[in-house]
Scaffold this motif. Structure first.
Motif, PDB file in Angstrom:
ATOM      1  N   GLY A   1     -13.216  -2.899  -7.870  1.00 24.48           N
ATOM      2  CA  GLY A   1     -12.229  -3.666  -8.615  1.00 24.48           C
ATOM      3  C   GLY A   1     -11.206  -4.327  -7.713  1.00 24.48           C
ATOM      4  O   GLY A   1     -10.714  -5.417  -8.004  1.00 24.48           O
ATOM      5  N   LEU A   2     -10.890  -3.696  -6.609  1.00 24.32           N
ATOM      6  CA  LEU A   2      -9.926  -4.279  -5.674  1.00 24.32           C
ATOM      7  C   LEU A   2     -10.493  -5.507  -4.965  1.00 24.32           C
ATOM      8  O   LEU A   2      -9.727  -6.352  -4.504  1.00 24.32           O
ATOM      9  N   VAL A   3     -11.803  -5.623  -4.888  1.00 25.25           N
ATOM     10  CA  VAL A   3     -12.411  -6.837  -4.349  1.00 25.25           C
ATOM     11  C   VAL A   3     -12.050  -8.015  -5.254  1.00 25.25           C
ATOM     12  O   VAL A   3     -11.710  -9.106  -4.783  1.00 25.25           O
ATOM     13  N   ILE A   4     -12.068  -7.787  -6.567  1.00 28.89           N
ATOM     14  CA  ILE A   4     -11.687  -8.816  -7.536  1.00 28.89           C
ATOM     15  C   ILE A   4     -10.207  -9.155  -7.381  1.00 28.89           C
ATOM     16  O   ILE A   4      -9.827 -10.327  -7.349  1.00 28.89           O
ATOM     17  N   VAL A   5      -9.373  -8.135  -7.266  1.00 26.93           N
ATOM     18  CA  VAL A   5      -7.935  -8.357  -7.090  1.00 26.93           C
ATOM     19  C   VAL A   5      -7.692  -9.190  -5.829  1.00 26.93           C
ATOM     20  O   VAL A   5      -6.944 -10.169  -5.856  1.00 26.93           O
ATOM     21  N   ALA A   6      -8.316  -8.818  -4.739  1.00 25.78           N
ATOM     22  CA  ALA A   6      -8.134  -9.537  -3.469  1.00 25.78           C
ATOM     23  C   ALA A   6      -8.603 -10.990  -3.573  1.00 25.78           C
ATOM     24  O   ALA A   6      -7.993 -11.876  -2.972  1.00 25.78           O
ATOM     25  N   ALA A   7      -9.659 -11.231  -4.352  1.00 25.81           N
ATOM     26  CA  ALA A   7     -10.173 -12.590  -4.511  1.00 25.81           C
ATOM     27  C   ALA A   7      -9.248 -13.459  -5.366  1.00 25.81           C
ATOM     28  O   ALA A   7      -9.104 -14.652  -5.115  1.00 25.81           O
ATOM     29  N   LEU A   8      -8.613 -12.869  -6.367  1.00 23.93           N
ATOM     30  CA  LEU A   8      -7.781 -13.637  -7.294  1.00 23.93           C
ATOM     31  C   LEU A   8      -6.323 -13.759  -6.864  1.00 23.93           C
ATOM     32  O   LEU A   8      -5.647 -14.716  -7.234  1.00 23.93           O
ATOM     33  N   ALA A   9      -5.844 -12.799  -6.104  1.00 27.06           N
ATOM     34  CA  ALA A   9      -4.430 -12.774  -5.735  1.00 27.06           C
ATOM     35  C   ALA A   9      -4.188 -13.495  -4.415  1.00 27.06           C
ATOM     36  O   ALA A   9      -5.048 -13.512  -3.536  1.00 27.06           O
ATOM     37  N   ARG A  10      -3.002 -14.051  -4.301  1.00 32.35           N
ATOM     38  CA  ARG A  10      -2.587 -14.655  -3.030  1.00 32.35           C
ATOM     39  C   ARG A  10      -2.367 -13.553  -1.999  1.00 32.35           C
ATOM     40  O   ARG A  10      -2.675 -13.709  -0.824  1.00 32.35           O
ATOM     41  N   SER A  11      -1.821 -12.424  -2.471  1.00 32.75           N
ATOM     42  CA  SER A  11      -1.651 -11.245  -1.630  1.00 32.75           C
ATOM     43  C   SER A  11      -1.561 -10.027  -2.537  1.00 32.75           C
ATOM     44  O   SER A  11      -1.296 -10.145  -3.726  1.00 32.75           O
ATOM     45  N   TRP A  12      -1.805  -8.853  -1.963  1.00 31.99           N
ATOM     46  CA  TRP A  12      -1.695  -7.613  -2.724  1.00 31.99           C
ATOM     47  C   TRP A  12      -1.410  -6.488  -1.742  1.00 31.99           C
ATOM     48  O   TRP A  12      -1.599  -6.628  -0.536  1.00 31.99           O
ATOM     49  N   GLY A  13      -0.951  -5.379  -2.278  1.00 30.62           N
ATOM     50  CA  GLY A  13      -0.666  -4.240  -1.419  1.00 30.62           C
ATOM     51  C   GLY A  13      -0.271  -3.033  -2.248  1.00 30.62           C
ATOM     52  O   GLY A  13      -0.362  -3.046  -3.477  1.00 30.62           O
ATOM     53  N   VAL A  14       0.184  -2.020  -1.541  1.00 31.15           N
ATOM     54  CA  VAL A  14       0.583  -0.776  -2.207  1.00 31.15           C
ATOM     55  C   VAL A  14       1.767  -0.190  -1.466  1.00 31.15           C
ATOM     56  O   VAL A  14       1.885  -0.347  -0.252  1.00 31.15           O
ATOM     57  N   TRP A  15       2.683   0.407  -2.191  1.00 26.81           N
ATOM     58  CA  TRP A  15       3.726   1.194  -1.555  1.00 26.81           C
ATOM     59  C   TRP A  15       3.883   2.495  -2.317  1.00 26.81           C
ATOM     60  O   TRP A  15       3.598   2.573  -3.492  1.00 26.81           O
ATOM     61  N   THR A  16       4.285   3.518  -1.592  1.00 28.90           N
ATOM     62  CA  THR A  16       4.424   4.845  -2.195  1.00 28.90           C
ATOM     63  C   THR A  16       5.895   5.167  -2.397  1.00 28.90           C
ATOM     64  O   THR A  16       6.752   4.658  -1.687  1.00 28.90           O
ATOM     65  N   GLY A  17       6.132   6.035  -3.379  1.00 31.06           N
ATOM     66  CA  GLY A  17       7.465   6.558  -3.610  1.00 31.06           C
ATOM     67  C   GLY A  17       8.151   5.926  -4.790  1.00 31.06           C
ATOM     68  O   GLY A  17       7.719   4.897  -5.269  1.00 31.06           O
ATOM     69  N   PRO A  18       9.172   6.552  -5.246  1.00 30.41           N
ATOM     70  CA  PRO A  18       9.512   7.912  -4.851  1.00 30.41           C
ATOM     71  C   PRO A  18       8.431   8.886  -5.307  1.00 30.41           C
ATOM     72  O   PRO A  18       7.727   8.626  -6.277  1.00 30.41           O
ATOM     73  N   VAL A  19       8.291   9.968  -4.574  1.00 27.86           N
ATOM     74  CA  VAL A  19       7.253  10.959  -4.834  1.00 27.86           C
ATOM     75  C   VAL A  19       7.335  11.377  -6.295  1.00 27.86           C
ATOM     76  O   VAL A  19       8.419  11.616  -6.806  1.00 27.86           O
ATOM     77  N   PRO A  20       6.255  11.418  -7.014  1.00 25.62           N
ATOM     78  CA  PRO A  20       4.854  11.373  -6.607  1.00 25.62           C
ATOM     79  C   PRO A  20       4.208  10.016  -6.876  1.00 25.62           C
ATOM     80  O   PRO A  20       2.997   9.915  -6.984  1.00 25.62           O
TER      81      PRO A  20
END
Length: 139
Positions: free
Chosen positions: A108-127
């Motif tokens: 599914g992230l292959v689709i996201v990467a193809a459609l989005a100009r950029s994407w990413g992930v950040w963590t926090g606050p825990v959990p």
């Protein structure tokens, strides 16, 4: 001659909702995102955004689910960018794109990467972790 500086204010639209971490919640996330974009008159962005929301919400439900915890969908339209964010409560399980022969995980992230100009992930606050994607807002 005293002139006041010209101030440019960009229009910013925001939407956020907490949804149950179920398949029904994931479907509802997609439907609500499309309806919100229509209300903002961003119909041309609805299809790629709907696909991205569907993938990120499905991932939150499948891989980020913790019993009794919901996920959060946020949309932010500012200037020429639509930002989509999906937050779940499994910051210990970070998304990754599948590579050839890797099986079902990450496709599914292959689709996201193809459609989005950029994407990413950040963590926090825990959990928590938030997976985001940005789409260009141009008709």
């Amino acid at each position: 001659m005293n002139q006041e500086p010209t101030q440019l204010l960009a229009s910013v639209s925001q939407f956020g909702i907490q949804l149950s971490a179920t398949r029904r919640g994931a479907r509802l996330a997609r439907l609500l995102a499309v309806e919100q974009l229509r209300s903002w008159e961003l119909v041309y962005a609805a299809e790629p955004a709907a696909q991205i929301v569907a993938e990120l919400a499905a991932n939150a439900v499948t891989h980020g689910h913790v019993a009794g915890r919901d996920f959060h969908l946020a949309l932010l339209a500012a200037g020429a960018t639509l930002r989509i964010e999906v937050t779940d409560t499994r910051g210990d399980r970070l998304p990754r794109i599948a590579h050839a022969g890797a099986g079902e995980t990450g496709r599914g992230l292959v689709i996201v990467a193809a459609l989005a100009r950029s994407w990413g992930v950040w963590t926090g606050p825990v959990p928590r972790k938030t997976v985001w994607a940005e789409v260009a807002l141009s008709p």
